[in-house]
Design an enzyme around this catalytic site. Sequence first.
Site, PDB file in Angstrom:
ATOM      1  N   GLY A   1       0.842  -1.187   0.000  1.00 57.91           N
ATOM      2  CA  GLY A   1       0.000   0.000   0.000  1.00 57.91           C
ATOM      3  C   GLY A   1       0.876   1.235   0.000  1.00 57.91           C
ATOM      4  O   GLY A   1       2.019   1.200   0.491  1.00 57.91           O
TER       5      GLY A   1
ATOM      6  N   GLN B   1       2.922   9.990   1.178  1.00 58.96           N
ATOM      7  CA  GLN B   1       4.213   9.300   1.211  1.00 58.96           C
ATOM      8  C   GLN B   1       5.085   9.630   0.001  1.00 58.96           C
ATOM      9  O   GLN B   1       6.292   9.378   0.015  1.00 58.96           O
ATOM     10  CB  GLN B   1       4.005   7.781   1.291  1.00 58.96           C
ATOM     11  CG  GLN B   1       3.398   7.335   2.610  1.00 58.96           C
ATOM     12  CD  GLN B   1       3.216   5.837   2.665  1.00 58.96           C
ATOM     13  OE1 GLN B   1       2.260   5.311   2.134  1.00 58.96           O
ATOM     14  NE2 GLN B   1       4.168   5.153   3.283  1.00 58.96           N
TER      15      GLN B   1
ATOM     16  N   CYS C   1       5.642   0.115   7.430  1.00 64.64           N
ATOM     17  CA  CYS C   1       5.336   1.334   6.683  1.00 64.64           C
ATOM     18  C   CYS C   1       6.553   1.684   5.841  1.00 64.64           C
ATOM     19  O   CYS C   1       7.672   1.743   6.361  1.00 64.64           O
ATOM     20  CB  CYS C   1       4.998   2.474   7.639  1.00 64.64           C
ATOM     21  SG  CYS C   1       4.539   3.994   6.774  1.00 64.64           S
ATOM     22  N   LEU C   2       6.326   1.933   4.558  1.00 61.21           N
ATOM     23  CA  LEU C   2       7.445   2.251   3.667  1.00 61.21           C
ATOM     24  C   LEU C   2       8.119   3.565   4.072  1.00 61.21           C
ATOM     25  O   LEU C   2       9.267   3.800   3.712  1.00 61.21           O
ATOM     26  CB  LEU C   2       6.966   2.332   2.211  1.00 61.21           C
ATOM     27  CG  LEU C   2       6.460   1.010   1.612  1.00 61.21           C
ATOM     28  CD1 LEU C   2       5.902   1.252   0.212  1.00 61.21           C
ATOM     29  CD2 LEU C   2       7.559  -0.036   1.583  1.00 61.21           C
TER      30      LEU C   2
ATOM     31  N   HIS D   1      -4.559   1.382   7.418  1.00 60.93           N
ATOM     32  CA  HIS D   1      -3.220   1.972   7.528  1.00 60.93           C
ATOM     33  C   HIS D   1      -3.058   3.096   6.497  1.00 60.93           C
ATOM     34  O   HIS D   1      -2.581   4.195   6.824  1.00 60.93           O
ATOM     35  CB  HIS D   1      -2.173   0.869   7.320  1.00 60.93           C
ATOM     36  CG  HIS D   1      -0.754   1.350   7.332  1.00 60.93           C
ATOM     37  ND1 HIS D   1       0.135   1.027   8.331  1.00 60.93           N
ATOM     38  CD2 HIS D   1      -0.060   2.129   6.458  1.00 60.93           C
ATOM     39  CE1 HIS D   1       1.305   1.595   8.077  1.00 60.93           C
ATOM     40  NE2 HIS D   1       1.218   2.265   6.936  1.00 60.93           N
ATOM     41  N   GLU D   2      -3.467   2.824   5.262  1.00 56.73           N
ATOM     42  CA  GLU D   2      -3.303   3.832   4.207  1.00 56.73           C
ATOM     43  C   GLU D   2      -4.225   5.026   4.437  1.00 56.73           C
ATOM     44  O   GLU D   2      -3.836   6.181   4.216  1.00 56.73           O
ATOM     45  CB  GLU D   2      -3.558   3.209   2.834  1.00 56.73           C
ATOM     46  CG  GLU D   2      -2.631   2.055   2.471  1.00 56.73           C
ATOM     47  CD  GLU D   2      -1.155   2.364   2.701  1.00 56.73           C
ATOM     48  OE1 GLU D   2      -0.745   3.525   2.527  1.00 56.73           O
ATOM     49  OE2 GLU D   2      -0.419   1.435   3.077  1.00 56.73           O
TER      50      GLU D   2
ATOM     51  N   HIS E   1      -2.842   7.552   6.752  1.00 57.07           N
ATOM     52  CA  HIS E   1      -1.865   8.464   6.148  1.00 57.07           C
ATOM     53  C   HIS E   1      -2.531   9.736   5.628  1.00 57.07           C
ATOM     54  O   HIS E   1      -1.942  10.812   5.667  1.00 57.07           O
ATOM     55  CB  HIS E   1      -1.150   7.790   4.971  1.00 57.07           C
ATOM     56  CG  HIS E   1       0.045   6.977   5.355  1.00 57.07           C
ATOM     57  ND1 HIS E   1       1.175   7.532   5.894  1.00 57.07           N
ATOM     58  CD2 HIS E   1       0.296   5.642   5.256  1.00 57.07           C
ATOM     59  CE1 HIS E   1       2.077   6.579   6.117  1.00 57.07           C
ATOM     60  NE2 HIS E   1       1.570   5.424   5.748  1.00 57.07           N
TER      61      HIS E   1
HETATM   62 ZN    ZN Z   1       2.473   3.612   5.928  1.00 58.61          ZN
END
Ligand code: ZN
Length: 170
Positions: free
Chosen positions: A46, A51, A94-95, A136-137, A140
Amino acid sequence: MALLPILRFPDPRLRRPCLPVTRIDDDLRQLAADMLETMYAAPGRGLAGPQVGALLGLFVMDPTWKEGTPSPRVCLNPEIVAASDETATREEGCLSIPGVPCLVTRPAEIALRWTDLSGVVLEERLTGFAATCAQHELDHLHGRLCIDLIDEPARVAASAALRVMAAGPG
Ligand code: ZN
């Protein structure tokens, strides 16, 4: 198509709320395609607008591609319209916060409503990892990160890693 740089914690753009998507044009379609490519290359399941520095209400996700069955989604202006009382606890990565896995408890099932790239409003019941991924997304898009949702002992354990990231060059 292009790979986009992924912002890392503590970049302040990860903390800003996003503006809704109001126009679906070539720029937005390009952004969504680039975000999917970037997510797959990372590799992740995701990726949300902030991000990659796009403070817009969109995320891409594909919770199943690593198991060999791709299911890419581009979700514009997503919102949770229903959530189960039952919860599930999963480890989330998380990236933007690499190396700091977070054990997070969230509703086990949600109904997600979003607009797709052709402007159609969709609604789907998500369970399992897909439900975790979407929540989660979506966080953000409100400037919330998974490190905000872990309990206190875990936060203490994560804080050393976060301090290293905050001090590092990028
Ligand atoms: Zn994340």
